[in-house]
Design a protein around this motif. Sequence first.
Motif, PDB file in Angstrom:
ATOM      1  N   ASP A  70       0.778  -1.237  -0.063  1.00  0.00           N
ATOM      2  CA  ASP A  70      -0.014  -0.159  -0.064  1.00  0.00           C
ATOM      3  C   ASP A  70       1.003   1.152  -0.138  1.00  0.00           C
ATOM      4  O   ASP A  70       0.439   2.286   0.402  1.00  0.00           O
ATOM      5  CB  ASP A  70      -0.957  -0.025   1.106  1.00  0.00           C
ATOM      6  N   VAL A  71       2.070   1.204  -0.651  1.00  0.00           N
ATOM      7  CA  VAL A  71       3.073   2.440  -0.613  1.00  0.00           C
ATOM      8  C   VAL A  71       2.297   3.568  -1.182  1.00  0.00           C
ATOM      9  O   VAL A  71       1.713   3.573  -2.434  1.00  0.00           O
ATOM     10  CB  VAL A  71       4.216   1.872  -1.466  1.00  0.00           C
ATOM     11  N   PRO A  72       2.220   4.877  -0.673  1.00  0.00           N
ATOM     12  CA  PRO A  72       1.575   6.175  -1.325  1.00  0.00           C
ATOM     13  C   PRO A  72       2.640   6.577  -2.340  1.00  0.00           C
ATOM     14  O   PRO A  72       4.008   6.385  -1.774  1.00  0.00           O
ATOM     15  CB  PRO A  72       1.219   6.856  -0.087  1.00  0.00           C
ATOM     16  N   THR A  73       2.183   7.323  -2.918  1.00  0.00           N
ATOM     17  CA  THR A  73       3.227   7.986  -3.873  1.00  0.00           C
ATOM     18  C   THR A  73       3.711   9.143  -3.188  1.00  0.00           C
ATOM     19  O   THR A  73       5.142   9.717  -3.509  1.00  0.00           O
ATOM     20  CB  THR A  73       2.622   8.509  -5.317  1.00  0.00           C
ATOM     21  N   LEU A  74       3.082   9.941  -2.415  1.00  0.00           N
ATOM     22  CA  LEU A  74       3.684  10.959  -1.402  1.00  0.00           C
ATOM     23  C   LEU A  74       3.056  10.909   0.012  1.00  0.00           C
ATOM     24  O   LEU A  74       2.020  10.407   0.105  1.00  0.00           O
ATOM     25  CB  LEU A  74       2.802  12.224  -2.060  1.00  0.00           C
ATOM     26  N   GLU A  75       4.310  10.830   0.922  1.00  0.00           N
ATOM     27  CA  GLU A  75       3.788  11.068   2.227  1.00  0.00           C
ATOM     28  C   GLU A  75       4.922  11.698   3.010  1.00  0.00           C
ATOM     29  O   GLU A  75       6.207  11.912   2.705  1.00  0.00           O
ATOM     30  CB  GLU A  75       3.947   9.320   2.747  1.00  0.00           C
ATOM     31  N   GLU A  76       4.436  11.937   4.029  1.00  0.00           N
ATOM     32  CA  GLU A  76       5.389  13.152   4.973  1.00  0.00           C
ATOM     33  C   GLU A  76       5.972  11.996   5.950  1.00  0.00           C
ATOM     34  O   GLU A  76       5.348  11.321   6.903  1.00  0.00           O
ATOM     35  CB  GLU A  76       4.793  14.297   5.782  1.00  0.00           C
ATOM     36  N   THR A  77       7.083  12.149   6.281  1.00  0.00           N
ATOM     37  CA  THR A  77       7.760  11.198   7.100  1.00  0.00           C
ATOM     38  C   THR A  77       8.960  11.825   7.809  1.00  0.00           C
ATOM     39  O   THR A  77       9.907  12.326   7.293  1.00  0.00           O
ATOM     40  CB  THR A  77       8.463   9.831   6.311  1.00  0.00           C
ATOM     41  N   ASP A  78       8.864  12.054   9.114  1.00  0.00           N
ATOM     42  CA  ASP A  78      10.035  12.675   9.790  1.00  0.00           C
ATOM     43  C   ASP A  78      10.265  13.993   9.335  1.00  0.00           C
ATOM     44  O   ASP A  78      11.351  14.654   9.351  1.00  0.00           O
ATOM     45  CB  ASP A  78      11.071  11.724   9.828  1.00  0.00           C
ATOM     46  N   ARG A  81      10.061  15.320   6.512  1.00  0.00           N
ATOM     47  CA  ARG A  81      10.423  15.261   4.780  1.00  0.00           C
ATOM     48  C   ARG A  81       9.259  14.843   4.242  1.00  0.00           C
ATOM     49  O   ARG A  81       8.241  13.901   4.700  1.00  0.00           O
ATOM     50  CB  ARG A  81      11.786  14.646   4.601  1.00  0.00           C
ATOM     51  N   LEU A  82       9.148  15.189   2.990  1.00  0.00           N
ATOM     52  CA  LEU A  82       8.275  14.616   1.768  1.00  0.00           C
ATOM     53  C   LEU A  82       9.069  13.495   1.229  1.00  0.00           C
ATOM     54  O   LEU A  82      10.036  13.499   0.966  1.00  0.00           O
ATOM     55  CB  LEU A  82       7.750  15.404   1.015  1.00  0.00           C
ATOM     56  N   LYS A  83       8.177  12.139   1.537  1.00  0.00           N
ATOM     57  CA  LYS A  83       8.928  11.283   0.725  1.00  0.00           C
ATOM     58  C   LYS A  83       8.070  10.989  -0.844  1.00  0.00           C
ATOM     59  O   LYS A  83       6.842  10.732  -0.758  1.00  0.00           O
ATOM     60  CB  LYS A  83       8.993   9.787   1.601  1.00  0.00           C
ATOM     61  N   VAL A  84       8.800  10.697  -1.445  1.00  0.00           N
ATOM     62  CA  VAL A  84       8.137  10.449  -2.903  1.00  0.00           C
ATOM     63  C   VAL A  84       8.506   9.016  -3.595  1.00  0.00           C
ATOM     64  O   VAL A  84       9.772   8.591  -3.596  1.00  0.00           O
ATOM     65  CB  VAL A  84       8.940  11.567  -3.886  1.00  0.00           C
ATOM     66  N   ASP A  85       7.509   8.417  -3.919  1.00  0.00           N
ATOM     67  CA  ASP A  85       7.703   7.074  -4.489  1.00  0.00           C
ATOM     68  C   ASP A  85       6.972   7.231  -5.979  1.00  0.00           C
ATOM     69  O   ASP A  85       5.881   6.696  -5.973  1.00  0.00           O
ATOM     70  CB  ASP A  85       7.201   5.951  -3.703  1.00  0.00           C
ATOM     71  N   PRO A  86       7.482   7.640  -6.819  1.00  0.00           N
ATOM     72  CA  PRO A  86       7.052   7.824  -8.134  1.00  0.00           C
ATOM     73  C   PRO A  86       6.550   6.662  -9.083  1.00  0.00           C
ATOM     74  O   PRO A  86       5.623   6.727  -9.932  1.00  0.00           O
ATOM     75  CB  PRO A  86       7.908   8.863  -9.008  1.00  0.00           C
ATOM     76  N   LEU A  87       6.971   5.362  -8.408  1.00  0.00           N
ATOM     77  CA  LEU A  87       6.581   4.281  -9.340  1.00  0.00           C
ATOM     78  C   LEU A  87       5.937   3.427  -8.431  1.00  0.00           C
ATOM     79  O   LEU A  87       5.725   2.121  -8.802  1.00  0.00           O
ATOM     80  CB  LEU A  87       8.108   3.369  -9.476  1.00  0.00           C
ATOM     81  N   ALA A  88       5.579   3.997  -7.341  1.00  0.00           N
ATOM     82  CA  ALA A  88       4.674   2.942  -6.482  1.00  0.00           C
ATOM     83  C   ALA A  88       3.445   2.137  -7.093  1.00  0.00           C
ATOM     84  O   ALA A  88       3.261   1.276  -6.813  1.00  0.00           O
ATOM     85  CB  ALA A  88       3.837   3.932  -5.179  1.00  0.00           C
TER      86      ALA A  88
END
Length: 235
Positions: free
Chosen positions: A144-152, A154-161
């Motif tokens: 269920d990886v999101p393409t965008l999430e705020e973690t600690d 920072r914005l974490k980006v998973d463009p291929l999720a």
Amino acid sequence: MYEAVIAELNHLDGPDLLAPLVSDVFCGNIALVSSFGAESAVLLHIAASIDRSLPVITLDTGKLFSETIAYRAQLTALLGLTDLRVVRPQTDVLRALDVAGSLHRRDPDRCCQIRKVLPLENTLTGFKAWISGRKRYHGGLRADVPTLEETDGRLKVDPLARFTRQQIEAYLDRYNLPRHPLLEKGYLSIGCAPCTVACGSADNPRAGRWSGLSKMECGIHRSPIAARNSAASAA
């Protein structure tokens, strides 16, 4: 903090998502983290097509396959990456916790913390966002990886999720990108040599990682602060 960015761009994938983040929203404040593993060429090619000077961070744990190191050099040259940052664990930490280099056998979680999690957190200091290559079809904790999430913070980006395995293969073929040399030997997911075996399937490509253990992730995809505190407590 990043709710507006997430709301505006969350529907996008691949280069359509990455381009505005790299060139506009986080210009100069975003880095790509790559293992130079089995599928890394796709994300690296997309990033290089947008900005070859984008910082690319890769963790050299001291336990990598020689094929991965060679592949890293090959892709860096082929794609013209100009800001590759090879990050290694701190020597004093290794001396204190893994002087014999065998920590992975008795405590793989702690090994990952000192060789991956902590070095990455130190390197990401100062960046507001970072990019990783996780995909939902890998299953497990990535389903269920999101393409965008705020973690600690920072914005974490998973463009291929949301990419499928077929889309990844099609992209590699379309741009004639070289495959990791260990793929032809049966490695579908490639990490550190002592903790990776040649196996896996289309439904579970990461089956060869920490085979025989309940461990599924190295820890860099959890909260870095939590991981750091855990490592400090273990020490």
